[in-house]
Design a protein around this motif. Structure first.
Motif, mmCIF file in Angstrom:
data_model
loop_
_atom_site.group_PDB
_atom_site.id
_atom_site.type_symbol
_atom_site.label_atom_id
_atom_site.label_comp_id
_atom_site.label_asym_id
_atom_site.label_seq_id
_atom_site.Cartn_x
_atom_site.Cartn_y
_atom_site.Cartn_z
ATOM 1 N N LEU A 1 0.650 -1.353 0.092
ATOM 2 C CA LEU A 1 -0.035 0.087 -0.046
ATOM 3 C C LEU A 1 0.834 1.295 -0.046
ATOM 4 C CD1 LEU A 1 -2.791 -0.994 2.470
ATOM 5 C CD2 LEU A 1 -2.960 -0.644 -0.095
ATOM 6 N N LEU A 2 2.073 1.270 0.816
ATOM 7 C CA LEU A 2 2.815 2.208 0.719
ATOM 8 C C LEU A 2 3.384 2.505 -0.616
ATOM 9 C CD1 LEU A 2 4.543 2.214 4.300
ATOM 10 C CD2 LEU A 2 2.818 3.630 3.493
ATOM 11 N N THR A 3 3.829 1.545 -1.172
ATOM 12 C CA THR A 3 4.523 1.799 -2.420
ATOM 13 C C THR A 3 3.517 2.008 -3.544
ATOM 14 O OG1 THR A 3 5.872 -0.230 -1.964
ATOM 15 C CG2 THR A 3 5.939 0.392 -4.169
ATOM 16 N N GLN A 4 2.220 1.575 -3.437
ATOM 17 C CA GLN A 4 1.236 2.142 -4.445
ATOM 18 C C GLN A 4 0.999 3.562 -4.241
ATOM 19 O OE1 GLN A 4 -1.972 -0.448 -3.669
ATOM 20 N NE2 GLN A 4 -1.132 -2.125 -5.198
ATOM 21 N N HIS A 5 0.951 4.185 -2.743
ATOM 22 C CA HIS A 5 0.795 5.340 -2.536
ATOM 23 C C HIS A 5 1.896 6.099 -2.959
ATOM 24 C CE1 HIS A 5 -0.656 8.952 -0.400
ATOM 25 N NE2 HIS A 5 0.655 9.246 0.068
ATOM 26 N N THR A 6 2.910 5.805 -2.895
ATOM 27 C CA THR A 6 4.119 6.702 -3.484
ATOM 28 C C THR A 6 4.163 6.615 -4.799
ATOM 29 O OG1 THR A 6 5.616 5.710 -1.502
ATOM 30 C CG2 THR A 6 6.680 6.848 -3.338
ATOM 31 N N MET A 7 3.736 5.649 -5.758
ATOM 32 C CA MET A 7 3.765 5.936 -7.048
ATOM 33 C C MET A 7 2.629 6.730 -7.457
ATOM 34 S SD MET A 7 4.317 1.797 -8.269
ATOM 35 C CE MET A 7 2.815 1.874 -9.013
ATOM 36 N N VAL A 8 1.380 6.710 -6.797
ATOM 37 C CA VAL A 8 0.418 7.597 -7.201
ATOM 38 C C VAL A 8 0.676 8.883 -6.787
ATOM 39 C CG1 VAL A 8 -2.328 8.349 -6.585
ATOM 40 C CG2 VAL A 8 -1.616 5.878 -6.956
ATOM 41 N N ALA A 9 1.363 9.165 -5.775
ATOM 42 C CA ALA A 9 1.905 10.736 -5.417
ATOM 43 C C ALA A 9 2.719 11.070 -6.428
ATOM 44 C CB ALA A 9 2.164 10.485 -3.987
ATOM 45 N N SER A 10 3.853 10.347 -6.888
ATOM 46 C CA SER A 10 4.738 10.869 -7.837
ATOM 47 C C SER A 10 3.869 11.225 -9.316
ATOM 48 C CB SER A 10 5.829 9.964 -8.093
ATOM 49 O OG SER A 10 5.325 8.639 -8.749
ATOM 50 N N GLN A 11 2.739 10.315 -9.624
ATOM 51 C CA GLN A 11 1.977 10.568 -10.651
ATOM 52 C C GLN A 11 1.296 11.923 -10.609
ATOM 53 O OE1 GLN A 11 -0.368 7.090 -11.165
ATOM 54 N NE2 GLN A 11 1.302 5.975 -12.377
ATOM 55 N N VAL A 12 0.979 11.915 -9.406
ATOM 56 C CA VAL A 12 0.042 13.542 -9.082
ATOM 57 C C VAL A 12 0.968 14.606 -9.330
ATOM 58 C CG1 VAL A 12 -1.139 14.794 -7.537
ATOM 59 C CG2 VAL A 12 -1.558 12.533 -7.889
ATOM 60 N N MET A 13 2.287 14.474 -8.762
ATOM 61 C CA MET A 13 3.033 15.589 -8.761
ATOM 62 C C MET A 13 3.492 15.547 -10.372
ATOM 63 S SD MET A 13 3.819 16.937 -5.984
ATOM 64 C CE MET A 13 5.764 17.463 -6.016
ATOM 65 N N ASP A 14 3.764 14.704 -10.904
ATOM 66 C CA ASP A 14 4.037 14.882 -12.484
ATOM 67 C C ASP A 14 3.048 15.492 -13.282
ATOM 68 O OD1 ASP A 14 5.980 14.355 -14.928
ATOM 69 O OD2 ASP A 14 4.136 12.881 -15.423
ATOM 70 N N HIS A 15 1.825 15.085 -13.021
ATOM 71 C CA HIS A 15 0.680 15.626 -13.680
ATOM 72 C C HIS A 15 0.497 17.410 -13.178
ATOM 73 C CE1 HIS A 15 -3.495 16.236 -15.027
ATOM 74 N NE2 HIS A 15 -3.631 16.775 -14.001
ATOM 75 N N GLU A 16 0.808 17.540 -12.143
ATOM 76 C CA GLU A 16 0.762 18.798 -11.654
ATOM 77 C C GLU A 16 1.851 19.577 -12.078
ATOM 78 O OE1 GLU A 16 -1.185 20.886 -9.319
ATOM 79 O OE2 GLU A 16 -2.607 19.267 -9.322
ATOM 80 N N GLN A 17 3.079 19.094 -12.533
ATOM 81 C CA GLN A 17 4.025 19.799 -13.081
ATOM 82 C C GLN A 17 3.805 20.017 -14.779
ATOM 83 O OE1 GLN A 17 7.458 17.519 -12.319
ATOM 84 N NE2 GLN A 17 8.048 18.312 -10.352
ATOM 85 N N ARG A 18 3.178 19.072 -15.127
ATOM 86 C CA ARG A 18 2.898 19.363 -16.507
ATOM 87 C C ARG A 18 1.595 20.528 -16.838
ATOM 88 N NH1 ARG A 18 2.069 13.494 -19.158
ATOM 89 N NH2 ARG A 18 2.605 12.573 -17.237
ATOM 90 N N LEU A 19 0.933 20.294 -15.893
ATOM 91 C CA LEU A 19 -0.183 21.199 -15.863
ATOM 92 C C LEU A 19 0.311 22.776 -15.723
ATOM 93 C CD1 LEU A 19 -3.306 21.514 -15.898
ATOM 94 C CD2 LEU A 19 -3.545 21.208 -13.486
ATOM 95 N N ARG A 20 1.054 22.934 -14.665
ATOM 96 C CA ARG A 20 1.654 24.211 -14.699
ATOM 97 C C ARG A 20 2.445 24.791 -16.011
ATOM 98 N NH1 ARG A 20 -1.700 24.236 -11.455
ATOM 99 N NH2 ARG A 20 -1.344 23.983 -9.445
ATOM 100 N N VAL A 21 3.163 23.719 -16.640
ATOM 101 C CA VAL A 21 3.665 23.858 -17.844
ATOM 102 C C VAL A 21 2.659 24.649 -19.122
ATOM 103 C CG1 VAL A 21 5.198 23.286 -20.028
ATOM 104 C CG2 VAL A 21 5.670 22.749 -17.430
ATOM 105 N N VAL A 22 1.564 23.803 -18.869
ATOM 106 C CA VAL A 22 0.516 24.128 -19.708
ATOM 107 C C VAL A 22 -0.073 25.598 -19.571
ATOM 108 C CG1 VAL A 22 -1.737 23.552 -20.722
ATOM 109 C CG2 VAL A 22 0.116 21.746 -20.666
#
Length: 101
Positions: free
Chosen positions: A20-41
């Motif tokens: 669960l912690l590993t899955q949460h970490t992966m989801v959190a990194s995906q959210v961060m990546d999405h946020e960064q790409r959204l800021r660029v757009v």
């Protein structure tokens, strides 16, 4: 009362928590990546909006200047004819004054 947890059950719970912690970490990194790409757009959209506004202002300025130049240019024949009429009237008045005098 429940029997005390065995070592196998504790290990199973620990493994599930690790997953669960590993899955949460992966989801959190995906959210961060999405946020960064959204800021660029959003940044690109903001700069694009600013550029469009600048081009619109330049277009409006050019339109005003072209209309002013057109008014001046189309007024020239009328002004030229009026000026020519004034010169001819002055010449006629001068000729009349010279002949009458």
């Amino acid at each position: 009362m429940d029997p005390p947890a065995t070592a196998a059950q504790v290990a199973e719970i620990s493994t599930k928590l690790d997953v669960l912690l590993t899955q949460h970490t992966m989801v959190a990194s995906q959210v961060m990546d999405h946020e960064q790409r959204l800021r660029v757009v959003e940044t690109k959209q903001t700069s694009t909006d600013a550029r469009v506004n600048d081009l619109t202002k330049r277009d409006d300025d050019q339109e005003v200047r072209l209309r002013a130049a057109d008014r001046w240019r189309y007024a020239m024949p009328l002004a030229g004819i009026t000026g020519l009429g004034a010169v001819l009237t002055g010449a006629a008045a001068l000729i009349t004054a010279l002949q009458g005098g």
